[in-house]
Design a protein around this motif. Sequence first.
Motif, PDB file in Angstrom:
ATOM      1  N   VAL A   1     -11.981  63.592   2.223  1.00 29.67           N
ATOM      2  CA  VAL A   1     -10.975  64.641   2.080  1.00 29.67           C
ATOM      3  C   VAL A   1      -9.711  64.182   1.372  1.00 29.67           C
ATOM      4  O   VAL A   1      -8.901  65.001   0.948  1.00 29.67           O
ATOM      5  N   GLU A   2      -9.503  62.882   1.239  1.00 32.54           N
ATOM      6  CA  GLU A   2      -8.312  62.394   0.558  1.00 32.54           C
ATOM      7  C   GLU A   2      -8.707  61.680  -0.737  1.00 32.54           C
ATOM      8  O   GLU A   2      -9.334  60.633  -0.704  1.00 32.54           O
ATOM      9  N   ALA A   3      -8.342  62.251  -1.836  1.00 27.59           N
ATOM     10  CA  ALA A   3      -8.776  61.738  -3.140  1.00 27.59           C
ATOM     11  C   ALA A   3      -8.339  60.305  -3.379  1.00 27.59           C
ATOM     12  O   ALA A   3      -9.039  59.525  -4.025  1.00 27.59           O
ATOM     13  N   SER A   4      -7.176  59.939  -2.861  1.00 28.65           N
ATOM     14  CA  SER A   4      -6.650  58.603  -3.138  1.00 28.65           C
ATOM     15  C   SER A   4      -7.055  57.578  -2.082  1.00 28.65           C
ATOM     16  O   SER A   4      -6.643  56.426  -2.138  1.00 28.65           O
TER      17      SER A   4
ATOM     18  N   ARG B   1      -6.726  53.238  -2.134  1.00 27.40           N
ATOM     19  CA  ARG B   1      -5.806  52.652  -1.163  1.00 27.40           C
ATOM     20  C   ARG B   1      -6.542  51.721  -0.199  1.00 27.40           C
ATOM     21  O   ARG B   1      -6.062  50.641   0.138  1.00 27.40           O
ATOM     22  N   THR B   2      -7.719  52.153   0.235  1.00 27.89           N
ATOM     23  CA  THR B   2      -8.519  51.335   1.154  1.00 27.89           C
ATOM     24  C   THR B   2      -8.886  50.002   0.514  1.00 27.89           C
ATOM     25  O   THR B   2      -8.779  48.947   1.140  1.00 27.89           O
ATOM     26  N   LEU B   3      -9.333  50.043  -0.736  1.00 25.44           N
ATOM     27  CA  LEU B   3      -9.695  48.812  -1.436  1.00 25.44           C
ATOM     28  C   LEU B   3      -8.491  47.884  -1.587  1.00 25.44           C
ATOM     29  O   LEU B   3      -8.589  46.673  -1.365  1.00 25.44           O
ATOM     30  N   ALA B   4      -7.347  48.454  -1.935  1.00 26.31           N
ATOM     31  CA  ALA B   4      -6.136  47.645  -2.113  1.00 26.31           C
ATOM     32  C   ALA B   4      -5.733  46.974  -0.801  1.00 26.31           C
ATOM     33  O   ALA B   4      -5.342  45.799  -0.775  1.00 26.31           O
ATOM     34  N   GLU B   5      -5.859  47.703   0.309  1.00 30.77           N
ATOM     35  CA  GLU B   5      -5.487  47.145   1.613  1.00 30.77           C
ATOM     36  C   GLU B   5      -6.439  46.013   2.017  1.00 30.77           C
ATOM     37  O   GLU B   5      -6.013  44.990   2.570  1.00 30.77           O
TER      38      GLU B   5
ATOM     39  N   TRP C   1      -3.093  58.685   9.700  1.00 29.96           N
ATOM     40  CA  TRP C   1      -3.944  59.766   9.207  1.00 29.96           C
ATOM     41  C   TRP C   1      -4.625  60.485  10.352  1.00 29.96           C
ATOM     42  O   TRP C   1      -4.649  61.719  10.421  1.00 29.96           O
ATOM     43  N   LEU C   2      -5.169  59.722  11.298  1.00 26.79           N
ATOM     44  CA  LEU C   2      -5.877  60.307  12.418  1.00 26.79           C
ATOM     45  C   LEU C   2      -4.937  61.147  13.281  1.00 26.79           C
ATOM     46  O   LEU C   2      -5.307  62.219  13.767  1.00 26.79           O
ATOM     47  N   ARG C   3      -3.711  60.686  13.457  1.00 26.78           N
ATOM     48  CA  ARG C   3      -2.736  61.449  14.234  1.00 26.78           C
ATOM     49  C   ARG C   3      -2.388  62.770  13.532  1.00 26.78           C
ATOM     50  O   ARG C   3      -2.226  63.809  14.178  1.00 26.78           O
ATOM     51  N   ARG C   4      -2.281  62.733  12.207  1.00 23.81           N
ATOM     52  CA  ARG C   4      -1.989  63.959  11.466  1.00 23.81           C
ATOM     53  C   ARG C   4      -3.113  64.972  11.633  1.00 23.81           C
ATOM     54  O   ARG C   4      -2.872  66.161  11.841  1.00 23.81           O
TER      55      ARG C   4
END
Length: 243
Positions: free
Chosen positions: A178-181, A185-189, A219-222
């Motif tokens: 659901v989140e395009a980016s 971001r996951t790879l960078a982290e 994210w999960l809290r949102r």
Amino acid sequence: MSLTDEAIARIRALIQSGQLPPGSRLPPEQQLAAELGISRSPMREAVKALAVARVLDVRRGDGTYVTSLEPAVLLEGLGLAVELMHGNTLLELTEVRRLFEPVATGLAAERMSADHLAEIRGHLEAMRAAADDVELLNKHDAAFHRAVVAATGNETLTTLLDGIASGTFRARVWRGMVEASATDRTLAEHEAIFDALADGDAALARAAALMHITTTERWLRRVHDTRLSTATEETDEIPATGT
């Protein structure tokens, strides 16, 4: 205390004292019941309960044995319990992960062997290759974290965090969808975590892991807060967080 609870406590005491060490065979039911002064019915129920808890292994036609009592055995049911959590309980679980995993990552940086680092690098490279396949990406994501914690050499910590992480796996899949980016971001982290591990920098490894886990938690809290608000407005019911 019920008779069954008393029987459980007495068998546990025999194990804890070393009279029944890991791998040992329990005396026949009738003999054990007589030795402990407990009738056979509650003794039988106690054995069943301890078998479910993975303390005892009932082998039909052979006897009942004390298991290895290793963390991977005793904590085997943790992942199943975690999968049943939802809503606020799942949010509490992410807090537990945030408390434990950064510390474990820092410890891994101090204890990392060349083989461990090579395994972690392999999962990172597989994540890069699977950038367009969210499900495969997240499988390697989970394997990456499992390998990092395993590098601590602490089996209890590894089993505990592996069980906790299983509860957030589908959440990470959904996030990627659901989140395009999210993929970039996951790879960078993960790359930041790997670089800190490769440098043997425990403080930086802890910080990189904390940032990564905090991103997922926020994210999960949102998602949870949005669903809670929507459900309250539409049905006045509180939904479970889908993960």
